[in-house]
Scaffold this motif. Structure first.
Motif, PDB file in Angstrom:
ATOM      1  N   VAL A  23       0.854  -1.185   0.000  1.00  0.00           N
ATOM      2  CA  VAL A  23       0.000   0.000   0.000  1.00  0.00           C
ATOM      3  C   VAL A  23       0.888   1.232   0.000  1.00  0.00           C
ATOM      4  O   VAL A  23       2.051   1.172   0.402  1.00  0.00           O
ATOM      5  CB  VAL A  23      -0.944  -0.020   1.223  1.00  0.00           C
ATOM      6  N   GLY A  24       0.370   2.359  -0.478  1.00  0.00           N
ATOM      7  CA  GLY A  24       1.105   3.606  -0.358  1.00  0.00           C
ATOM      8  C   GLY A  24       1.499   4.210  -1.682  1.00  0.00           C
ATOM      9  O   GLY A  24       0.886   3.970  -2.717  1.00  0.00           O
ATOM     10  N   TYR A  25       2.568   5.016  -1.627  1.00  0.00           N
ATOM     11  CA  TYR A  25       3.073   5.726  -2.787  1.00  0.00           C
ATOM     12  C   TYR A  25       4.573   5.917  -2.606  1.00  0.00           C
ATOM     13  O   TYR A  25       5.107   5.729  -1.515  1.00  0.00           O
ATOM     14  CB  TYR A  25       2.365   7.078  -2.958  1.00  0.00           C
ATOM     15  N   ILE A  26       5.256   6.288  -3.688  1.00  0.00           N
ATOM     16  CA  ILE A  26       6.698   6.523  -3.631  1.00  0.00           C
ATOM     17  C   ILE A  26       6.940   8.024  -3.471  1.00  0.00           C
ATOM     18  O   ILE A  26       6.387   8.836  -4.207  1.00  0.00           O
ATOM     19  CB  ILE A  26       7.399   6.011  -4.908  1.00  0.00           C
ATOM     20  N   SER A  27       7.749   8.369  -2.507  1.00  0.00           N
ATOM     21  CA  SER A  27       8.135   9.749  -2.254  1.00  0.00           C
ATOM     22  C   SER A  27       9.644   9.859  -2.470  1.00  0.00           C
ATOM     23  O   SER A  27      10.409   9.028  -1.980  1.00  0.00           O
ATOM     24  CB  SER A  27       7.781  10.126  -0.817  1.00  0.00           C
ATOM     25  N   VAL A  28      10.062  10.871  -3.237  1.00  0.00           N
ATOM     26  CA  VAL A  28      11.482  11.074  -3.529  1.00  0.00           C
ATOM     27  C   VAL A  28      11.980  12.254  -2.702  1.00  0.00           C
ATOM     28  O   VAL A  28      11.403  13.340  -2.733  1.00  0.00           O
ATOM     29  CB  VAL A  28      11.692  11.344  -5.033  1.00  0.00           C
ATOM     30  N   LYS A  29      13.033  12.026  -1.961  1.00  0.00           N
ATOM     31  CA  LYS A  29      13.633  13.069  -1.120  1.00  0.00           C
ATOM     32  C   LYS A  29      15.078  13.295  -1.570  1.00  0.00           C
ATOM     33  O   LYS A  29      15.786  12.339  -1.868  1.00  0.00           O
ATOM     34  CB  LYS A  29      13.661  12.647   0.349  1.00  0.00           C
ATOM     35  N   VAL A  30      15.492  14.549  -1.596  1.00  0.00           N
ATOM     36  CA  VAL A  30      16.881  14.885  -1.886  1.00  0.00           C
ATOM     37  C   VAL A  30      17.472  15.436  -0.600  1.00  0.00           C
ATOM     38  O   VAL A  30      17.035  16.469  -0.087  1.00  0.00           O
ATOM     39  CB  VAL A  30      16.988  15.915  -3.026  1.00  0.00           C
ATOM     40  N   ILE A  31      18.466  14.709  -0.077  1.00  0.00           N
ATOM     41  CA  ILE A  31      19.100  15.077   1.185  1.00  0.00           C
ATOM     42  C   ILE A  31      20.602  15.190   0.935  1.00  0.00           C
ATOM     43  O   ILE A  31      21.237  14.214   0.508  1.00  0.00           O
ATOM     44  CB  ILE A  31      18.812  14.038   2.284  1.00  0.00           C
ATOM     45  N   SER A  32      21.157  16.364   1.173  1.00  0.00           N
ATOM     46  CA  SER A  32      22.583  16.637   0.964  1.00  0.00           C
ATOM     47  C   SER A  32      23.032  16.232  -0.443  1.00  0.00           C
ATOM     48  O   SER A  32      24.093  15.638  -0.627  1.00  0.00           O
ATOM     49  CB  SER A  32      23.429  15.898   2.013  1.00  0.00           C
ATOM     50  N   GLY A  33      22.184  16.487  -1.430  1.00  0.00           N
ATOM     51  CA  GLY A  33      22.545  16.196  -2.815  1.00  0.00           C
ATOM     52  C   GLY A  33      22.323  14.757  -3.241  1.00  0.00           C
ATOM     53  O   GLY A  33      22.528  14.424  -4.404  1.00  0.00           O
ATOM     54  N   HIS A  34      21.907  13.887  -2.342  1.00  0.00           N
ATOM     55  CA  HIS A  34      21.645  12.486  -2.670  1.00  0.00           C
ATOM     56  C   HIS A  34      20.136  12.263  -2.730  1.00  0.00           C
ATOM     57  O   HIS A  34      19.388  12.809  -1.922  1.00  0.00           O
ATOM     58  CB  HIS A  34      22.253  11.539  -1.641  1.00  0.00           C
ATOM     59  N   THR A  35      19.718  11.428  -3.681  1.00  0.00           N
ATOM     60  CA  THR A  35      18.302  11.132  -3.851  1.00  0.00           C
ATOM     61  C   THR A  35      17.954   9.837  -3.137  1.00  0.00           C
ATOM     62  O   THR A  35      18.634   8.825  -3.309  1.00  0.00           O
ATOM     63  CB  THR A  35      17.955  11.000  -5.352  1.00  0.00           C
ATOM     64  N   TYR A  36      16.893   9.884  -2.341  1.00  0.00           N
ATOM     65  CA  TYR A  36      16.413   8.717  -1.606  1.00  0.00           C
ATOM     66  C   TYR A  36      14.943   8.501  -1.933  1.00  0.00           C
ATOM     67  O   TYR A  36      14.176   9.452  -2.036  1.00  0.00           O
ATOM     68  CB  TYR A  36      16.576   8.923  -0.101  1.00  0.00           C
ATOM     69  N   ASN A  37      14.573   7.254  -2.102  1.00  0.00           N
ATOM     70  CA  ASN A  37      13.192   6.894  -2.410  1.00  0.00           C
ATOM     71  C   ASN A  37      12.572   6.207  -1.200  1.00  0.00           C
ATOM     72  O   ASN A  37      13.185   5.322  -0.598  1.00  0.00           O
ATOM     73  CB  ASN A  37      13.143   5.947  -3.607  1.00  0.00           C
ATOM     74  N   TYR A  38      11.346   6.618  -0.884  1.00  0.00           N
ATOM     75  CA  TYR A  38      10.630   6.036   0.251  1.00  0.00           C
ATOM     76  C   TYR A  38       9.235   5.622  -0.185  1.00  0.00           C
ATOM     77  O   TYR A  38       8.587   6.313  -0.968  1.00  0.00           O
ATOM     78  CB  TYR A  38      10.487   7.066   1.387  1.00  0.00           C
ATOM     79  N   ARG A  39       8.795   4.494   0.323  1.00  0.00           N
ATOM     80  CA  ARG A  39       7.395   4.113   0.183  1.00  0.00           C
ATOM     81  C   ARG A  39       6.701   4.644   1.425  1.00  0.00           C
ATOM     82  O   ARG A  39       7.147   4.396   2.550  1.00  0.00           O
ATOM     83  CB  ARG A  39       7.238   2.591   0.111  1.00  0.00           C
ATOM     84  N   GLN A  40       5.645   5.420   1.229  1.00  0.00           N
ATOM     85  CA  GLN A  40       4.935   6.008   2.361  1.00  0.00           C
ATOM     86  C   GLN A  40       3.475   5.595   2.312  1.00  0.00           C
ATOM     87  O   GLN A  40       2.901   5.447   1.239  1.00  0.00           O
ATOM     88  CB  GLN A  40       5.046   7.531   2.336  1.00  0.00           C
ATOM     89  N   TRP A  41       2.906   5.398   3.504  1.00  0.00           N
ATOM     90  CA  TRP A  41       1.494   5.066   3.625  1.00  0.00           C
ATOM     91  C   TRP A  41       0.999   5.548   4.965  1.00  0.00           C
ATOM     92  O   TRP A  41       1.775   5.860   5.851  1.00  0.00           O
ATOM     93  CB  TRP A  41       1.249   3.563   3.437  1.00  0.00           C
TER      94      TRP A  41
END
Length: 86
Positions: free
Chosen positions: A30-48
């Motif tokens: 369940v959920g959706y993918i959220s993309v975060k950029v932290i200190s120039g690096h891209t991180y992908n999270y599944r959030q619900w």
């Protein structure tokens, strides 16, 4: 009498289809993918959402496409289930 039997059989088939779709939905994330950029690096999270809280889970780049496909499949199954229930 045959008309009633056909209606009962149709209803039974719809209930079987509904149960199968619900089973498939339960196996998908369940959920959706959220993309975060932290200190120039891209991180992908599944959030619900669970109640009033938003839960995040890191998704490694190697698994991102697979998780996206599973989330999309769940949304399609949920739409199909809604149509079957109508």
């Amino acid at each position: 009498m045959k008309k009633e039997q056909r209606q009962v059989e149709s209803l039974f088939e719809l209930l079987k289809e509904q149960a199968e779709i619900e089973k498939q939905i339960a196996a998908l994330p369940v959920g959706y993918i959220s993309v975060k950029v932290i200190s120039g690096h891209t991180y992908n999270y599944r959030q619900w959402r669970e109640g009033s809280k938003i839960i995040s889970q890191y998704v490694p780049e190697a698994f991102l496409n697979s998780v996206k496909r599973k989330i999309a499949a769940r949304k399609e199954h949920e739409a199909l289930l809604k149509a079957v229930k109508k």
